[in-house]
Design an enzyme around this catalytic site. Structure first.
Site, PDB file in Angstrom:
ATOM      1  N   LYS A  65       0.878  -1.191   0.000  1.00  0.00           N
ATOM      2  CA  LYS A  65       0.000   0.000   0.000  1.00  0.00           C
ATOM      3  C   LYS A  65       0.901   1.223   0.000  1.00  0.00           C
ATOM      4  O   LYS A  65       2.042   1.162   0.463  1.00  0.00           O
ATOM      5  CB  LYS A  65      -0.859   0.007   1.277  1.00  0.00           C
ATOM      6  CG  LYS A  65      -2.073   0.874   1.177  1.00  0.00           C
ATOM      7  CD  LYS A  65      -3.104   0.207   0.305  1.00  0.00           C
ATOM      8  CE  LYS A  65      -4.479   0.739   0.506  1.00  0.00           C
ATOM      9  NZ  LYS A  65      -5.471  -0.194  -0.037  1.00  0.00           N
TER      10      LYS A  65
HETATM   11  N1  GLU Z   1      -7.128   0.023  -3.756  1.00  0.00           N
HETATM   12  C1  GLU Z   1      -7.829  -1.194  -3.973  1.00  0.00           C
HETATM   13  C2  GLU Z   1      -7.802  -2.046  -2.726  1.00  0.00           C
HETATM   14  O1  GLU Z   1      -7.375  -1.597  -1.719  1.00  0.00           O
HETATM   15  C3  GLU Z   1      -7.273  -1.937  -5.162  1.00  0.00           C
HETATM   16  C4  GLU Z   1      -5.900  -2.487  -4.997  1.00  0.00           C
HETATM   17  C5  GLU Z   1      -5.352  -3.063  -6.276  1.00  0.00           C
HETATM   18  O2  GLU Z   1      -6.104  -3.194  -7.213  1.00  0.00           O
HETATM   19  O3  GLU Z   1      -4.166  -3.361  -6.289  1.00  0.00           O
HETATM   20  O4  GLU Z   1      -8.252  -3.141  -2.729  1.00  0.00           O
END
Ligand code: GLU
Length: 389
Positions: A65
């Site tokens: 993240k």
């Molecule tokens: N931001 C989205 C999540 O937290 C998508 C993450 C992604 O597609 O890598 O699930």
């Protein structure tokens, strides 16, 4: 920031983070968010949730993240563009198609991902860099079905849960009353998808306020009203209410799709829904979990409910590597299959855990079952791979 001679600020520093929590199952995967209150601790805990989410939905990624501490609402497009490019430049080879793959998240969009791709591609010319980031615009290698994937996934998970377990004798979404807190990308896509299945959206909210209409709210009309007036509050034929009252509305399904810690020890007893589906991360605190469980309210946990986004991100990554483009129907069919399968596995595990620990309330929760499955997968892979050097 430095003050200019005319009193205006010029030049600014912003802090950004990227945390790769685990890469045993594959390269890191997870969103990039822009938020003024972002902290390293929060990013770290969200990266860990991505590890469990990817393991649970069975896509070959680890968890990551990232984000930048900034208020995208007060920054110009040019400022946001420069922040994105600088952040990606600074990350250098910490991201890559087989290292760590960002995606959109809170207050970032497909357009932000186009900049991530372009910046990385410019720094690594002469090869196919499309799989370095997902959630891109379609003409930059984005996947059909990605924009609404998180919201659609929420509805697949809800629909399959109800089909298998039932909700007060109902086995279909048609006619059930739904309240959605949050009208961003996920909340809006989920609202559309619930409405398509003839569920009735009786309550909706955004950061400015909430609305209620027992006869049902049309998500497209709500979006049109919000675009015109800036918020949902005041929408004709609906009653305005507070966020607290929205969470306590009489309904069948409550979908918190906004921010964390919305249902807590102080208001969990007021929730009247029979099913809570966590579209946001951690909208229900652990104290509230216990209260809901005791009151017989079912809960589909975040790492299962909102896994549709990363699932279609995986489809985008595969298409990019293979230079292919799948149809929207194909993406949607594959998404439904993966979501349904994960729901089945979690329900089976929950059943087994309940049977073997009948007196432990934690063992009866879908959250515990989902985490147990995910941690088990990562643990098995770690043991198989071994620790080396
Ligand atoms: N931001 C989205 C999540 O937290 C998508 C993450 C992604 O597609 O890598 O699930």
């Amino acid at each position: 920031m430095l003050p200019g001679r005319d009193g205006r600020w010029f030049g600014a520093s912003f802090f950004g983070f990227r945390v790769l929590h685990n890469n045993v199952l594959g390269p890191g995967k997870g969103g990039l968010r822009f938020h003024p209150d972002l902290t390293l601790e929060e990013v770290t805990s969200l990266a860990a949730l991505m590890t469990w989410k990817c393991a649970l939905i069975d896509v070959p990624f680890g968890g990551a993240k990232g984000g930048v501490v900034c208020d995208s609402k007060t920054l110009s497009d040019g400022e946001l563009r420069r922040i994105t490019r600088r952040f990606i430049t600074e990350l250098g080879d910490n991201i890559g198609p087989h290292t760590d793959i960002p995606a959109p998240d809170m207050y970032t969009s497909a357009e932000t991902m186009a900049l991530v791709y372009d910046t990385y591609d410019t720094m690594h010319p002469g090869r196919n860099n499309r799989p370095v980031v997902t959630g891109k615009p379609l003409d930059q290698g984005g996947s059909l079905g990605r924009r609404d994937a998180s919201g659609n996934g929420v509805v697949h998970a809800t629909e399959h849960f109800i089909k298998l377990r039932g909700l007060d004798g109902n086995h279909h979404l048609g006619g059930l009353r739904v309240v959605i807190q949050g009208f961003g990308k996920v909340g809006f896509a989920a609202a559309k998808s619930f409405a398509r299945r003839e569920a009735r959206i009786v309550g909706l909210s955004d950061s400015q306020g909430a609305i209620h209409n027992e006869a049902g709210i049309d998500p497209l009309a709500a979006l049109a009203y919000k675009r015109e007036s800036g918020s949902l509050a005041g929408m004709p034929a609906a009653t305005n209410l507070s966020n607290e009252d929205l969470l306590a509305l009489d309904c069948d399904i409550l979908v918190p799709a906004a921010v964390a810690n919305q249902i807590h020890a102080g208001n969990a007893a007021d929730v009247r829904a029979r099913l809570v589906v966590e579209a946001a991360y951690d909208p229900v605190t652990r104290e509230a979990d216990a209260i809901l469980q005791e009151r017989g309210v079912s809960l589909v946990p975040d790492i299962l409910a909102n896994a549709g986004g990363v699932c279609v991100s995986y489809f985008e990554w595969v298409q990019n590597i293979q230079n292919q483009s799948w149809t929207e129907q194909e993406v949607e069919r594959k998404l439904r299959h993966k979501m349904n399968h994960a729901v089945e596995l979690v329900l089976k595990r929950q059943h087994r855990m309940r049977e073997s620990h009948p007196d432990d309330p934690l063992a009866g929760m879908m959250r515990t079952a989902a985490l147990a499955l995910a941690v088990e997968r990562v643990a098995c892979a770690t043991l198989e791979r071994g620790i080396w050097p």
